[in-house]
Design a protein around this motif. Structure first.
Motif, mmCIF file in Angstrom:
data_model
loop_
_atom_site.group_PDB
_atom_site.id
_atom_site.type_symbol
_atom_site.label_atom_id
_atom_site.label_comp_id
_atom_site.label_asym_id
_atom_site.label_seq_id
_atom_site.Cartn_x
_atom_site.Cartn_y
_atom_site.Cartn_z
ATOM 1 N N ALA A 27 -19.343 33.598 -6.373
ATOM 2 C CA ALA A 27 -20.004 32.506 -7.100
ATOM 3 C C ALA A 27 -21.344 32.964 -7.672
ATOM 4 C CB ALA A 27 -20.205 31.307 -6.179
ATOM 5 N N ILE A 28 -22.102 33.703 -6.886
ATOM 6 C CA ILE A 28 -23.417 34.174 -7.338
ATOM 7 C C ILE A 28 -23.261 35.184 -8.475
ATOM 8 C CG2 ILE A 28 -25.458 35.478 -6.656
ATOM 9 C CD1 ILE A 28 -25.091 34.236 -3.829
ATOM 10 N N LEU A 29 -22.348 36.145 -8.323
ATOM 11 C CA LEU A 29 -22.189 37.184 -9.341
ATOM 12 C C LEU A 29 -21.567 36.657 -10.626
ATOM 13 C CD1 LEU A 29 -21.188 40.204 -7.111
ATOM 14 C CD2 LEU A 29 -23.347 39.858 -8.333
ATOM 15 N N THR A 30 -20.780 35.600 -10.550
ATOM 16 C CA THR A 30 -20.255 34.973 -11.768
ATOM 17 C C THR A 30 -21.397 34.400 -12.597
ATOM 18 O OG1 THR A 30 -18.146 34.475 -10.715
ATOM 19 C CG2 THR A 30 -18.730 33.156 -12.647
ATOM 20 N N LEU A 31 -22.293 33.674 -11.953
ATOM 21 C CA LEU A 31 -23.466 33.139 -12.640
ATOM 22 C C LEU A 31 -24.348 34.275 -13.147
ATOM 23 C CD1 LEU A 31 -25.418 30.866 -13.457
ATOM 24 C CD2 LEU A 31 -26.361 31.013 -11.143
ATOM 25 N N GLY A 33 -23.525 37.322 -13.979
ATOM 26 C CA GLY A 33 -22.897 37.970 -15.127
ATOM 27 C C GLY A 33 -23.093 37.194 -16.419
ATOM 28 N N ARG A 34 -22.992 35.862 -16.336
ATOM 29 C CA ARG A 34 -23.207 35.042 -17.545
ATOM 30 C C ARG A 34 -24.645 35.159 -18.030
ATOM 31 N NH1 ARG A 34 -20.058 29.979 -15.334
ATOM 32 N NH2 ARG A 34 -22.044 29.845 -14.269
ATOM 33 N N MET A 35 -25.596 35.179 -17.098
ATOM 34 C CA MET A 35 -27.008 35.264 -17.487
ATOM 35 C C MET A 35 -27.357 36.650 -18.022
ATOM 36 S SD MET A 35 -28.171 32.269 -17.194
ATOM 37 C CE MET A 35 -29.914 32.092 -16.909
ATOM 38 N N VAL A 36 -26.723 37.686 -17.510
ATOM 39 C CA VAL A 36 -26.922 39.036 -18.047
ATOM 40 C C VAL A 36 -26.382 39.095 -19.472
ATOM 41 C CG1 VAL A 36 -26.168 41.447 -17.839
ATOM 42 C CG2 VAL A 36 -27.006 40.227 -15.831
ATOM 43 N N ALA A 37 -25.224 38.480 -19.708
ATOM 44 C CA ALA A 37 -24.635 38.468 -21.048
ATOM 45 C C ALA A 37 -25.547 37.755 -22.048
ATOM 46 C CB ALA A 37 -23.261 37.800 -21.017
ATOM 47 N N LEU A 38 -26.297 36.762 -21.589
ATOM 48 C CA LEU A 38 -27.242 36.055 -22.461
ATOM 49 C C LEU A 38 -28.558 36.819 -22.622
ATOM 50 C CD1 LEU A 38 -26.780 32.386 -21.197
ATOM 51 C CD2 LEU A 38 -26.063 33.340 -23.392
ATOM 52 N N PRO A 99 -21.980 26.330 -4.805
ATOM 53 C CA PRO A 99 -21.835 26.058 -6.250
ATOM 54 C C PRO A 99 -22.710 24.889 -6.734
ATOM 55 C CG PRO A 99 -19.692 26.477 -5.285
ATOM 56 C CD PRO A 99 -20.674 26.390 -4.146
ATOM 57 N N ALA A 100 -22.875 23.873 -5.922
ATOM 58 C CA ALA A 100 -23.736 22.751 -6.299
ATOM 59 C C ALA A 100 -25.197 23.182 -6.369
ATOM 60 C CB ALA A 100 -23.566 21.601 -5.315
ATOM 61 N N VAL A 101 -25.607 24.037 -5.460
ATOM 62 C CA VAL A 101 -26.991 24.527 -5.451
ATOM 63 C C VAL A 101 -27.238 25.432 -6.662
ATOM 64 C CG1 VAL A 101 -28.637 25.951 -4.157
ATOM 65 C CG2 VAL A 101 -27.232 24.285 -2.954
ATOM 66 N N LEU A 102 -26.256 26.227 -7.038
ATOM 67 C CA LEU A 102 -26.418 27.148 -8.166
ATOM 68 C C LEU A 102 -26.481 26.433 -9.514
ATOM 69 C CD1 LEU A 102 -24.037 30.065 -7.148
ATOM 70 C CD2 LEU A 102 -26.527 29.978 -6.985
ATOM 71 N N ARG A 103 -26.055 25.181 -9.567
ATOM 72 C CA ARG A 103 -26.090 24.432 -10.841
ATOM 73 C C ARG A 103 -27.502 24.298 -11.390
ATOM 74 N NH1 ARG A 103 -22.535 20.333 -8.582
ATOM 75 N NH2 ARG A 103 -20.550 21.402 -8.502
ATOM 76 N N VAL A 104 -28.500 24.348 -10.532
ATOM 77 C CA VAL A 104 -29.878 24.261 -11.016
ATOM 78 C C VAL A 104 -30.197 25.447 -11.918
ATOM 79 C CG1 VAL A 104 -31.025 25.437 -9.078
ATOM 80 C CG2 VAL A 104 -32.243 23.695 -10.333
ATOM 81 N N LEU A 105 -29.586 26.595 -11.677
ATOM 82 C CA LEU A 105 -29.797 27.768 -12.530
ATOM 83 C C LEU A 105 -28.930 27.706 -13.784
ATOM 84 C CD1 LEU A 105 -29.997 30.538 -9.794
ATOM 85 C CD2 LEU A 105 -31.879 29.442 -11.023
#
Length: 114
Positions: A27-31, A33-38, A99-105
């Motif tokens: 879950a952490i690395l999926t988020l 990866g998306r932020m690295v792509a941006l 996953p709910a906590v990671l939504r803030v990012l």
């Protein structure tokens, strides 16, 4: 009446270190990866400590972390063992569900189009 003999290697009550499990890291690395792509994030570090596991996120390698994703099992029955901590040490979100906590990012990914 049975007499219980002590075991030569007692089982410790708490683990030596706290780690993220495979689902949590996914879950952490999926988020991440998306932020690295941006182009927002560039580096990360993982720490396994006695009371917490910490995933630190950096914009550049030589800086202080932008965010820390922490897992503290001792807080499981209280506020929740997962937390996202900002650069200034402020807890941005805490809870029982990662996953709910990671939504803030994830909300920080949404930007207005110029």
């Amino acid at each position: 009446m049975t007499v219980q003999t002590p075991t030569p290697f007692p089982i410790p009550a708490l683990p030596e270190q706290v780690h993220f499990d495979r689902q949590e890291l996914s879950a952490i690395l999926t988020l991440y990866g998306r932020m690295v792509a941006l182009g927002e994030w560039r580096d990360y570090g993982i720490s396994a400590l006695r009371e917490a596991a910490v995933f630190s996120i950096f914009r550049r390698t030589a800086e202080n972390p932008l965010y820390r994703i922490e897992k503290r099992p001792k807080l499981k029955s209280r506020q929740g063992m997962y937390a996202v901590v900002g650069m200034d040490g402020q807890i941005l979100r805490r809870g029982h569900d990662l996953p709910a906590v990671l939504r803030v990012l994830e909300k920080k990914m949404i930007r207005p189009i110029d």
